[in-house]
Design a protein around this motif. Structure first.
Motif, PDB file in Angstrom:
ATOM      1  N   LEU A  83      24.422  83.984 177.703  1.00 24.11           N
ATOM      2  CA  LEU A  83      24.163  82.969 176.684  1.00 24.11           C
ATOM      3  C   LEU A  83      25.429  82.675 175.889  1.00 24.11           C
ATOM      4  O   LEU A  83      25.685  81.525 175.514  1.00 24.11           O
ATOM      5  CB  LEU A  83      23.041  83.436 175.753  1.00 24.11           C
ATOM      6  CG  LEU A  83      21.715  83.798 176.432  1.00 24.11           C
ATOM      7  CD1 LEU A  83      20.698  84.274 175.401  1.00 24.11           C
ATOM      8  CD2 LEU A  83      21.169  82.599 177.207  1.00 24.11           C
ATOM      9  N   TYR A  84      26.217  83.720 175.638  1.00 25.25           N
ATOM     10  CA  TYR A  84      27.494  83.500 174.952  1.00 25.25           C
ATOM     11  C   TYR A  84      28.436  82.672 175.826  1.00 25.25           C
ATOM     12  O   TYR A  84      29.069  81.723 175.354  1.00 25.25           O
ATOM     13  CB  TYR A  84      28.154  84.838 174.617  1.00 25.25           C
ATOM     14  CG  TYR A  84      27.433  85.655 173.578  1.00 25.25           C
ATOM     15  CD1 TYR A  84      27.032  85.094 172.371  1.00 25.25           C
ATOM     16  CD2 TYR A  84      27.155  86.998 173.797  1.00 25.25           C
ATOM     17  CE1 TYR A  84      26.368  85.848 171.413  1.00 25.25           C
ATOM     18  CE2 TYR A  84      26.499  87.763 172.846  1.00 25.25           C
ATOM     19  CZ  TYR A  84      26.104  87.185 171.657  1.00 25.25           C
ATOM     20  OH  TYR A  84      25.447  87.935 170.716  1.00 25.25           O
ATOM     21  N   VAL A  85      28.532  83.050 177.097  1.00 26.80           N
ATOM     22  CA  VAL A  85      29.428  82.325 178.008  1.00 26.80           C
ATOM     23  C   VAL A  85      29.026  80.856 178.087  1.00 26.80           C
ATOM     24  O   VAL A  85      29.870  79.952 178.021  1.00 26.80           O
ATOM     25  CB  VAL A  85      29.411  82.969 179.409  1.00 26.80           C
ATOM     26  CG1 VAL A  85      30.284  82.166 180.373  1.00 26.80           C
ATOM     27  CG2 VAL A  85      29.893  84.420 179.347  1.00 26.80           C
ATOM     28  N   ALA A  86      27.725  80.610 178.202  1.00 23.16           N
ATOM     29  CA  ALA A  86      27.241  79.235 178.330  1.00 23.16           C
ATOM     30  C   ALA A  86      27.429  78.435 177.046  1.00 23.16           C
ATOM     31  O   ALA A  86      27.564  77.207 177.089  1.00 23.16           O
ATOM     32  CB  ALA A  86      25.765  79.242 178.723  1.00 23.16           C
ATOM     33  N   ALA A  87      27.434  79.120 175.899  1.00 21.86           N
ATOM     34  CA  ALA A  87      27.537  78.424 174.612  1.00 21.86           C
ATOM     35  C   ALA A  87      28.969  78.053 174.248  1.00 21.86           C
ATOM     36  O   ALA A  87      29.187  77.331 173.269  1.00 21.86           O
ATOM     37  CB  ALA A  87      26.944  79.291 173.504  1.00 21.86           C
TER      38      ALA A  87
ATOM     39  N   ARG B 149      34.380  86.618 179.846  1.00 21.97           N
ATOM     40  CA  ARG B 149      33.950  86.375 181.222  1.00 21.97           C
ATOM     41  C   ARG B 149      34.050  87.642 182.066  1.00 21.97           C
ATOM     42  O   ARG B 149      33.180  87.910 182.909  1.00 21.97           O
ATOM     43  CB  ARG B 149      34.802  85.263 181.831  1.00 21.97           C
ATOM     44  CG  ARG B 149      34.515  83.882 181.264  1.00 21.97           C
ATOM     45  CD  ARG B 149      35.553  82.889 181.729  1.00 21.97           C
ATOM     46  NE  ARG B 149      35.218  81.516 181.352  1.00 21.97           N
ATOM     47  CZ  ARG B 149      36.070  80.501 181.436  1.00 21.97           C
ATOM     48  NH1 ARG B 149      37.308  80.708 181.885  1.00 21.97           N
ATOM     49  NH2 ARG B 149      35.698  79.288 181.072  1.00 21.97           N
ATOM     50  N   LYS B 150      35.098  88.417 181.862  1.00 23.91           N
ATOM     51  CA  LYS B 150      35.269  89.650 182.629  1.00 23.91           C
ATOM     52  C   LYS B 150      34.139  90.627 182.343  1.00 23.91           C
ATOM     53  O   LYS B 150      33.603  91.268 183.264  1.00 23.91           O
ATOM     54  CB  LYS B 150      36.619  90.288 182.290  1.00 23.91           C
ATOM     55  CG  LYS B 150      36.876  91.620 182.997  1.00 23.91           C
ATOM     56  CD  LYS B 150      36.927  91.465 184.507  1.00 23.91           C
ATOM     57  CE  LYS B 150      37.278  92.789 185.180  1.00 23.91           C
ATOM     58  NZ  LYS B 150      37.305  92.666 186.660  1.00 23.91           N
TER      59      LYS B 150
ATOM     60  N   VAL C 198      26.246  89.863 185.194  1.00 26.31           N
ATOM     61  CA  VAL C 198      25.451  88.788 184.596  1.00 26.31           C
ATOM     62  C   VAL C 198      26.297  87.538 184.392  1.00 26.31           C
ATOM     63  O   VAL C 198      26.045  86.752 183.482  1.00 26.31           O
ATOM     64  CB  VAL C 198      24.834  89.225 183.249  1.00 26.31           C
ATOM     65  CG1 VAL C 198      23.804  90.313 183.466  1.00 26.31           C
ATOM     66  CG2 VAL C 198      25.913  89.694 182.269  1.00 26.31           C
ATOM     67  N   ALA C 199      27.321  87.355 185.214  1.00 24.59           N
ATOM     68  CA  ALA C 199      28.206  86.204 185.052  1.00 24.59           C
ATOM     69  C   ALA C 199      27.408  84.913 185.084  1.00 24.59           C
ATOM     70  O   ALA C 199      26.559  84.710 185.955  1.00 24.59           O
ATOM     71  CB  ALA C 199      29.269  86.197 186.147  1.00 24.59           C
ATOM     72  N   ALA C 200      27.692  84.055 184.093  1.00 28.45           N
ATOM     73  CA  ALA C 200      26.965  82.783 184.001  1.00 28.45           C
ATOM     74  C   ALA C 200      27.518  81.791 185.003  1.00 28.45           C
ATOM     75  O   ALA C 200      28.667  81.848 185.384  1.00 28.45           O
ATOM     76  CB  ALA C 200      27.082  82.231 182.585  1.00 28.45           C
TER      77      ALA C 200
END
Length: 205
Positions: free
Chosen positions: A108-112, A195-196, A203-205
């Motif tokens: 969710l953080y990566v996508a945001a 991302r890493k 759980v990589a977006a």
């Protein structure tokens, strides 16, 4: 130093914890340590992994020396955070604050991320900040009032994001000021590290 590097209160916690874990649901956690391995605040990663393992957590991994941990365990992120704060501070002799989230929260953080273009062009200049308590509603706006040289501040996905156009090292946005605007201690990681950690947690977006 406590035996095996595990503080006394943590050993007492383990003694009270049932050892049969196979029937319990284990959660993958990601923990960010704040302000370590600068000056005298040294926390060797090998010792940190040993300490966290000694607390009863499993699959303990670290990523680079800035203090990024992945591990599995039971309980809520808030409970784990309190345990780590106390144990790490006692073991290394100075206050260390951690920001703990479940791995399920990480995509969710990566996508945001509000700076996708900047993240591709200059990933080391895009920082995600996680805080002890949820940021105050006007945190991003108040931080932005002091921003300069093309810096952009956004609130997204429960985190504060900053794009440092001229690099973090030249910024006037000090950690003390950011903490005050957010309303609680915070620590940041650039988008490459974010991302890493997602990839390491699977759980990589």
């Amino acid at each position: 130093m406590a035996a095996l590097g595990v503080p006394r209160h943590a050993r007492q916690r383990l003694a009270r914890t049932p050892q049969k874990r196979q029937h319990r649901r284990m959660t993958c956690f990601i923990a960010l340590l704040r302000a370590i391995n600068v000056g005298k605040r040294q926390v060797p990663m090998a010792e940190l992994r040993m300490l966290v393992t000694g607390l009863g957590y499993g699959d303990v991994q670290s990523h680079v020396a800035s203090g990024n941990l992945l591990f599995s365990g039971e309980g809520s992120a808030a409970d784990v955070e309190r345990t780590l704060d106390a144990a790490i501070s006692e073991r290394f002799g100075f206050p260390v604050e951690t920001m703990v989230r479940t791995a399920d929260q990480w995509p969710l953080y990566v996508a945001a991320n509000p700076f996708p273009r900047e993240s591709e062009a200059a990933p080391n200049r895009v920082l995600m900040l996680l805080s002890k308590a949820p940021p105050t509603p006007d945190a991003a706006a108040r931080i932005a009032e002091r921003a300069q040289a093309g810096e952009i501040v956004r609130a997204a996905g429960g985190a504060i994001w900053i794009y440092y156009a001229d690099g973090v090292g030249r910024s006037k946005l000090s950690p003390v000021f950011i903490d005050r605007m957010i309303g609680s201690p915070a620590t940041g990681r650039n988008i490459s590290t974010v991302r890493k950690l997602a990839a390491m947690a699977g759980v990589a977006a």
